[in-house]
Write an enzyme that holds these catalytic residues in place. Structure first.
Site: not given
Ligand code: MN
Length: 494
Positions: A47, A71, A75-76, A139
């Protein structure tokens, strides 16, 4: 996609320093996401690379592309933003933080509130750094391409949000390629029945069209060459499905009435050669009356430039032909991104130099974002009303009008000479006494149209705007300026 494949997507290769930066971001993100998988079963890192690849194709610099690769890291994954800042510096960390913030969407209240909230976040991000929004668009494009892997309720919500928030932004930025694909993908999930119908109609007709387009291309190439014009490129382009659907609906789903299902696109070196080529086309194929559109002297509201004509081609069949320069083409595909590149260099050589060396995005080029930012500071921008009118100012279809000096000003559709006057300068607005459109006197509540030449009369003695202007001005910007001036002058405004 390998790193090498990713880098090779750019027309003009990255230099050593840029390649090094992107390589580091690539390896860093790959490691950080190593254990993760997407709902589609693919590695999560796919991704990140797909998102970056859209931006590489647009010709964007290594800072933007590296930020795109990174990016989703804060967050992940367990890697904090601080780590990114340490490894890649402040600029990239700032952009990544911007993208992360945009991802956190409030999910309470009505759907409309939800979209407004989204739009609001987008605007604030844009004002801070437009690259954040470009990454967000790329995205979303990949998320839409892999939407099949999500449960149906999520598909519906994301597809709707794409239509409501991301498509208008891509359109306003003039990024035709992304806008078209996002719309097609969302259409597929939101209106499956009509999507299938359009696909069926299209596939039955497509082959026929391509066959005689090929024949026309061959004939045209020969004719243009005879006149010593260099054809940079000539190709057929298929209409996007959602756009095709909207057009079909207008014509009772009758595909024979759609002349641009497959259109011919001709790229020539200069504006002058565009017009010359139009002449050559018309000499070879008879044009349909009323179908010649000169979007070069009168660009479309989002800045799109081209010459369009519809002609009786080979076998007397009707086809649309679009003629433009390479620059117009890049601007139509990559919109705002191409605009930045070109605005920095006046010649093709400058442009290539800049591309080769990467470039930063000069925020001052983005007049409308700046204007929005200023306006936001002035009014505080707290209420939903503010954001709703903002949506009208910036996303409503825009028109282009001319000042007496020939400068082009863009305004929302249905704007008035007063909106125009405040757009020039708030003092001009306050002192306006009358207006001329195309050299004829008009009332101040007149609705201006695309291509109008507008002139406002001002008086030195006049210091304050008229209160009744508030009844008809269309832009929230003019409205807030009028209210402000009246208040200053001691006049109460409700
Ligand atoms: Mn993304």
């Amino acid at each position: 996609m390998t790193l090498k494949e990713l880098l090779s997507l750019r027309k003009v290769p990255y230099n050593e320093k840029q390649t090094e930066r992107i390589t580091r971001a690539f390896e860093f993100a790959k490691k950080a996401h190593a254990s993760q998988k997407r709902k589609s079963g693919e590695k999560y890192f796919t991704h990140c690379v797909e998102t970056a690849s859209t931006l590489v194709k647009m010709g964007l610099g290594s800072i933007t592309v590296s930020s795109a690769l990174l990016h989703d890291v804060p967050e992940d994954t367990d890697v904090p933003l601080k780590q990114i800042e340490k490894e890649f510096g402040q600029e990239i960390a700032f952009i990544v933080a911007g993208v992360t913030k945009l991802g956190k969407v409030r999910l309470k209240g009505s759907l409309e509130e939800y979209y407004l909230d989204n739009l609001r976040k987008m605007f604030l991000a844009m004002a801070a750094d437009i690259r954040v929004v470009l990454i967000k668009l790329a995205d979303r494009l990949h998320n839409m391409r892999t939407l099949y892997a999500l449960p149906e309720d999520k598909q519906q919500r994301i597809a709707k949000e794409t239509m409501e928030v991301f498509v208008p932004i891509a359109n306003r930025f003039g990024i035709g390629e992304i806008k078209g694909e996002l719309e097609d993908l969302a259409f597929k999930y939101l209106d499956r029945k009509n999507y299938e119908k359009v696909k069926k109609i299209e596939s039955e007709e497509f082959k026929n069209r391509v066959r005689y387009i090929k024949c026309a291309i061959k004939e045209l190439k020969k004719e243009i060459k005879k006149e010593n014009i260099k054809v940079l490129d000539i190709h057929g382009r298929a209409k996007h499905q959602y756009r095709l659907y909207l057009k079909l609906r207008k014509y009772d789903m009758d595909i024979s009435k759609i002349y641009d299902l497959v259109a011919i696109r001709i790229l020539v070196p200069t504006v002058a050669s565009c017009y010359e080529t139009l002449g050559i086309v018309h000499k070879k194929y008879k044009p349909l009356i009323g179908r010649i559109k000169d979007y070069i002297s009168l660009p479309r509201p989002n800045g799109y430039k081209s010459l369009h004509t519809t002609v009786f081609g080979p076998e007397g069949k009707i086809i649309e032909i679009q003629i433009r320069t390479q620059r117009m083409h890049d601007e139509a595909e990559y919109g705002i991104a191409a605009h930045w590149i070109y605005s920095q260099g006046s010649t093709w050589k400058d442009f290539l130099f800049l591309r080769r060396n990467g470039y930063n995005i000069p925020k001052e080029e983005l007049q409308w974002v700046e204007q929005m930012k200023q306006w936001h500071t002035e009014t505080g921008g707290r209420s939903d009303e503010f954001w709703r009118s903002l949506k009208i100012d910036f996303f409503k279809n825009h028109i282009f009008v001319f000042t007496p000096k020939g400068d082009v000003i863009d305004l929302p559709e249905s704007a008035t000479p007063i909106d125009f006057a405040y757009r020039i300068h708030s003092e001009v607005g306050n002192r306006t006494t009358g207006a001329k459109v195309n050299r004829k006197m008009v009332s101040l509540d007149y609705t201006v149209r695309n291509g109008d030449l507008i002139e406002v009369m001002v008086s030195k003695e006049k210091k304050l705007p008229n209160r009744d202007w508030l009844n008809f001005v269309k832009t929230a910007y003019a409205r807030s300026k009028i209210k402000g001036a009246l208040k200053k002058g001691g006049i109460t405004v409700v």
